[in-house]
Design a protein around this motif. Structure first.
Motif, PDB file in Angstrom:
ATOM      1  N   ILE A   1      40.333  46.292  41.639  1.00 11.53           N
ATOM      2  CA  ILE A   1      39.175  46.688  42.445  1.00 11.53           C
ATOM      3  C   ILE A   1      38.476  47.907  41.842  1.00 11.53           C
ATOM      4  O   ILE A   1      37.248  47.932  41.665  1.00 11.53           O
TER       5      ILE A   1
ATOM      6  N   THR B   1      35.818  51.356  43.723  1.00 13.42           N
ATOM      7  CA  THR B   1      36.381  51.615  45.053  1.00 13.42           C
ATOM      8  C   THR B   1      35.286  52.076  46.013  1.00 13.42           C
ATOM      9  O   THR B   1      34.633  53.098  45.760  1.00 13.42           O
TER      10      THR B   1
ATOM     11  N   LEU C   1      43.616  52.173  43.442  1.00 17.33           N
ATOM     12  CA  LEU C   1      42.231  52.363  43.864  1.00 17.33           C
ATOM     13  C   LEU C   1      41.630  53.654  43.314  1.00 17.33           C
ATOM     14  O   LEU C   1      40.407  53.766  43.185  1.00 17.33           O
TER      15      LEU C   1
END
Length: 538
Positions: free
Chosen positions: A228, A234, A489
């Motif tokens: 991600i 993020t 993240l």
């Protein structure tokens, strides 16, 4: 990051005008304010509250006749052992003789049926499992289970427990954030997404093929977060729930209740020598090698990798990173190296031990002192048999106790030498206390407290084991999983590339682990096969 973090641009302390030197420490809050706002202290309060509730549940919910149930279970075990095949055969022969005295064939048939019924009854008694007390909270705290073809199998029987974990952590951390002056509503808005990612990591690690290769949740949680953060980025609204260190520290305090001091006395001196002699030697040597030979610019990266590889993997890396104020990217890099080599070592080392015909006791001690993760140690030891598994787990548990000691020593070294400005005033003892990771106090305190309860309280082992197995161990796993998702993240590979330039972190880990393998094998041989050979012999 804290502005007091040492600069990674050179191997020495930053110039005097940089806050990294700590030459002029900022005003410190009072002890009361620190204990009510500091993340370390709140990790202790949160973990202590969870342990209190978990222990109260097993204490209040225990059967009135728990002692009798445990004693009866032990008696049944003895009885099942005494019912050996020879005894069973003898009873059958006696029954045959009594049957032969009868005159009619029908009587013989009835006697034969009686024999079969008696044998079946003895077999059922022998197969009866001993009584084990379970926490009343166990059904309400769970993680996704194992699945093969149907992904829904992972949550079909555990969704209530997963929801229970979500509600507990949501409420606890929202309250803690509010008390620390942060926004509880912002945390509650973002946490469901982070928790969902952690659930996804657990779900992926539960697939039967994946599980067979021991690709644990930590790896998947890290990958989910990294994908991600390094693709779409993020989202900002998630950041209030990305509490990497808070999750980690709370989980480590919970771990303290599992590392019981009483176990150390039962494990014996050989394991103490292997774990406590080799570990500091490897840590110090690896750190020296990284600074003097490899010239690694970031001292904090050097230290975290050294502790990760020499003590016990991820947990030691986390504790040491907090003590030396390492960057999250450095912690992520160290964890990645650890996870990668753990998978390789747990598969290769048992094969090597078997191929060379190494004694299982020696092989177990070697596994326990070198493989980073406790779960991987147990899995590798089980491949070699119960004897190796027992020794491997013994050495690893003793080594785990060094987590807090390592963090304490690193914190003192960092404040006294690494961050000290030679041209400025010396840092006083109060600065060491301020920088010391307070969650280590919680870890040690919980270990001592639950060791006392385990050893001296009536039905202590049953109650503590029920508490850990039915609630706190599950919560600890979730805290670590959430922390690994948060690390992913927050990690950007562009920030990692300068640290990987020239492959120095990889070289450091390989060289340090090679020293660890050789030194652990030598000391394990001396302790388990020479000095204490008679003591450890089965």
């Amino acid at each position: 990051m804290n502005p007091n973090t040492p600069s990674a641009e050179n191997g020495d302390t930053a110039p005097a005008d940089d806050d990294a030197t700590l030459a002029t420490p900022p005003p410190r809050p009072s002890l009361w304010k620190d204990m009510t706002t500091n993340e370390d202290w709140w990790a202790i309060w949160c973990a202590a509250l969870l342990l209190l509730i978990a222990f109260a549940a097993v204490w209040i919910g225990q059967p009135e006749n728990l002692s009798e149930l445990v004693a009866g279970s032990a008696t049944e075990e003895v009885s099942s052992v005494e019912t050996t095949p020879e005894n069973a055969a003898s009873s059958l022969e006696e029954a045959d003789e009594s049957i032969e005295t009868e005159d009619t064939e029908s009587t013989e048939d009835a006697g034969s049926d009686q024999i079969e019924t008696q044998a079946d009854g003895e077999q059922e008694e022998a197969e009866e499992e001993p009584y084990e007390y379970a926490s009343p909270l166990k059904p309400y705290l769970a993680k996704p289970g194992k699945w093969t073809d149907n992904p829904l199998d992972a949550i079909s029987s555990s969704w209530q427990g997963i929801l229970g974990v979500f509600l507990v952590i949501s409420a606890l951390f929202a309250f803690a954030n509010q008390m620390r002056g942060k926004s509880a509503s912002a945390f509650l808005a973002a946490f469901p997404v982070v928790f969902l990612l952690a659930t996804l990591a657990y779900w992926m690690s539960g697939q039967s093929v994946v599980k067979a290769y021991n690709l644990e949740y930590a790896l998947w949680a890290l990958l989910v977060g990294l994908i991600i953060s390094n693709t779409i980025g993020t989202p900002d609204f998630l950041r209030p729930a990305i509490s990497t260190e808070f999750f980690i520290k709370t989980g480590l305090v919970l771990l303290g209740a599992e590392v019981l001091m009483s176990r150390l006395l039962a494990l014996g001196l050989p394991g103490v020598f292997v774990a406590w002699l080799v570990t500091p030697v490897v840590l110090i040597t690896t750190y020296w090698f990284g600074q003097k030979i490899l010239k690694i610019k970031s001292k904090s990266l050097n230290m975290v990798i050294s502790a990760d590889m020499s003590v016990c993997g991820v947990s030691a890396a986390i504790a040491t990173a907090a003590a030396c104020k390492a960057k999250k990217e450095e912690l992520s890099l160290s964890i990645g190296l650890s996870l990668g080599f753990t998978v390789i070592m747990m598969a290769v080392m048992p094969a090597v031990i078997t191929a060379v015909g190494m004694d299982p006791i020696l092989g177990g001690a070697w596994l326990g002192g070198t493989i980073d993760a406790t779960g991987a140690v147990a899995a590798a030891g089980a491949v070699l048999g119960d004897e190796a598994l027992e020794v491997a787990a013994t050495v690893k548990m003793i080594q785990n106790i060094l987590i807090g000691v390592t963090a304490f020593c690193v914190a003192i070294y960092w404040v006294t030498f690494v961050e000290r400005d030679p041209a400025g005033p010396r840092i006083g003892i109060s600065e060491i206390w301020y920088r010391f990771p307070k969650f280590v106090i919680g870890f040690v305190s919980m270990s001592i407290l639950f060791s006392i309860l385990y050893s001296y309280m009536t039905n202590g082992p049953e109650l503590i084991n029920a508490m850990i197995g039915g609630s706190t161990k599950t919560l600890r796993g979730w805290f670590f999983c959430l922390a690994f998702v948060s690390i992913g993240l927050e990690t950007n590979f562009r920030q990692l590339l300068p640290q990987l330039k020239g492959g120095k972190p990889l070289v450091l880990y390989v060289c340090g682990q090679s020293l660890n393998l050789v030194l652990t094998l030598v000391v394990a041989y001396l302790m388990f096969k020479v000095v204490f050979a008679d003591t450890v012999a089965p």
